[in-house]
Write a protein that holds these residues in place. Structure first.
Motif, PDB file in Angstrom:
ATOM      1  N   SER A   1      38.744  34.164  44.971  1.00  0.00           N
ATOM      2  CA  SER A   1      37.759  34.809  44.095  1.00  0.00           C
ATOM      3  C   SER A   1      37.426  36.217  44.577  1.00  0.00           C
ATOM      4  O   SER A   1      37.241  37.132  43.769  1.00  0.00           O
ATOM      5  CB  SER A   1      36.494  33.959  43.954  1.00  0.00           C
ATOM      6  N   GLU A   2      37.403  36.422  45.876  1.00  0.00           N
ATOM      7  CA  GLU A   2      37.155  37.765  46.400  1.00  0.00           C
ATOM      8  C   GLU A   2      38.327  38.696  46.098  1.00  0.00           C
ATOM      9  O   GLU A   2      38.134  39.871  45.769  1.00  0.00           O
ATOM     10  CB  GLU A   2      36.905  37.687  47.906  1.00  0.00           C
ATOM     11  N   LEU A   3      39.548  38.178  46.185  1.00  0.00           N
ATOM     12  CA  LEU A   3      40.726  38.979  45.857  1.00  0.00           C
ATOM     13  C   LEU A   3      40.739  39.371  44.384  1.00  0.00           C
ATOM     14  O   LEU A   3      41.093  40.506  44.039  1.00  0.00           O
ATOM     15  CB  LEU A   3      42.000  38.215  46.219  1.00  0.00           C
ATOM     16  N   VAL A   4      40.361  38.445  43.506  1.00  0.00           N
ATOM     17  CA  VAL A   4      40.315  38.743  42.068  1.00  0.00           C
ATOM     18  C   VAL A   4      39.380  39.918  41.810  1.00  0.00           C
ATOM     19  O   VAL A   4      39.713  40.862  41.084  1.00  0.00           O
ATOM     20  CB  VAL A   4      39.890  37.502  41.247  1.00  0.00           C
ATOM     21  N   LYS A   5      38.195  39.889  42.408  1.00  0.00           N
ATOM     22  CA  LYS A   5      37.230  40.987  42.239  1.00  0.00           C
ATOM     23  C   LYS A   5      37.762  42.286  42.831  1.00  0.00           C
ATOM     24  O   LYS A   5      37.589  43.363  42.258  1.00  0.00           O
ATOM     25  CB  LYS A   5      35.900  40.622  42.885  1.00  0.00           C
ATOM     26  N   LEU A   6      38.392  42.184  43.983  1.00  0.00           N
ATOM     27  CA  LEU A   6      38.916  43.351  44.676  1.00  0.00           C
ATOM     28  C   LEU A   6      40.016  44.050  43.870  1.00  0.00           C
ATOM     29  O   LEU A   6      40.155  45.275  43.935  1.00  0.00           O
ATOM     30  CB  LEU A   6      39.433  42.923  46.052  1.00  0.00           C
ATOM     31  N   LEU A   7      40.765  43.283  43.075  1.00  0.00           N
ATOM     32  CA  LEU A   7      41.833  43.865  42.254  1.00  0.00           C
ATOM     33  C   LEU A   7      41.318  44.974  41.343  1.00  0.00           C
ATOM     34  O   LEU A   7      42.042  45.926  41.046  1.00  0.00           O
ATOM     35  CB  LEU A   7      42.504  42.783  41.393  1.00  0.00           C
ATOM     36  N   ASP A   8      40.069  44.883  40.911  1.00  0.00           N
ATOM     37  CA  ASP A   8      39.514  45.907  40.024  1.00  0.00           C
ATOM     38  C   ASP A   8      39.377  47.261  40.713  1.00  0.00           C
ATOM     39  O   ASP A   8      39.239  48.286  40.046  1.00  0.00           O
ATOM     40  CB  ASP A   8      38.153  45.465  39.482  1.00  0.00           C
ATOM     41  N   ASN A   9      39.416  47.287  42.037  1.00  0.00           N
ATOM     42  CA  ASN A   9      39.317  48.544  42.774  1.00  0.00           C
ATOM     43  C   ASN A   9      40.675  49.212  42.997  1.00  0.00           C
ATOM     44  O   ASN A   9      40.728  50.356  43.434  1.00  0.00           O
ATOM     45  CB  ASN A   9      38.651  48.313  44.130  1.00  0.00           C
TER      46      ASN A   9
END
Length: 135
Positions: A7-15
């Motif tokens: 879940s943290e990686l999914v959010k990080l992808l937006d950066n």
């Protein structure tokens, strides 16, 4: 047992900044003392100056004081130009940096979903690595 960073990686992808390829990558590096460092790919029109997510995270760890041998885990997730989450493995350059900075001892986790995670040692991904002892 490693922590699940999906879940943290999914959010990080937006950066991630992938205006040319549309291929976004997020990486989380965990050190032996459980410090966590994040990175995303940042593309450049001059492709050789592009930075991969894995190297971005590792270089941040080193900037913050990590030493050779401190890198324990690398977690990776990618999203293609069609915006679908996909499993990705480190490129050759990233495999080299992971091998050197982990002392040839890191685990690499490539996520496709929260439960579909492929894991490999860096030695499996980069057999017979050149680690610089010969220099």
């Amino acid at each position: 047992m490693h922590k699940n960073y999906f879940s943290e990686l999914v959010k990080l992808l937006d950066n991630a900044s992938a205006p040319y390829s549309g291929f976004s990558v997020a990486a989380i590096v965990v050190t032996k003392n459980q410090s966590v460092y994040r990175g995303v790919n940042v593309e450049s029109a001059a492709y050789p100056t592009t930075i991969c997510a894995e190297r971005n995270a590792i270089q941040t760890a080193v900037t913050e004081g990590a030493k050779i041998g401190d890198i324990k885990e690398v977690h990776i997730l990618a999203r293609n130009a069609a915006k679908a989450l996909i499993k990705a493995h480190p490129c050759g350059g990233c495999r080299q940096v992971i091998a050197e900075q982990s002392g040839y001892d890191a685990m690499v986790y490539s996520y496709a979903t929260e439960t579909e995670i492929e894991q490999h040692t860096i030695a499996e991904l980069l057999p017979l690595a050149f680690l610089g002892a010969e220099l």
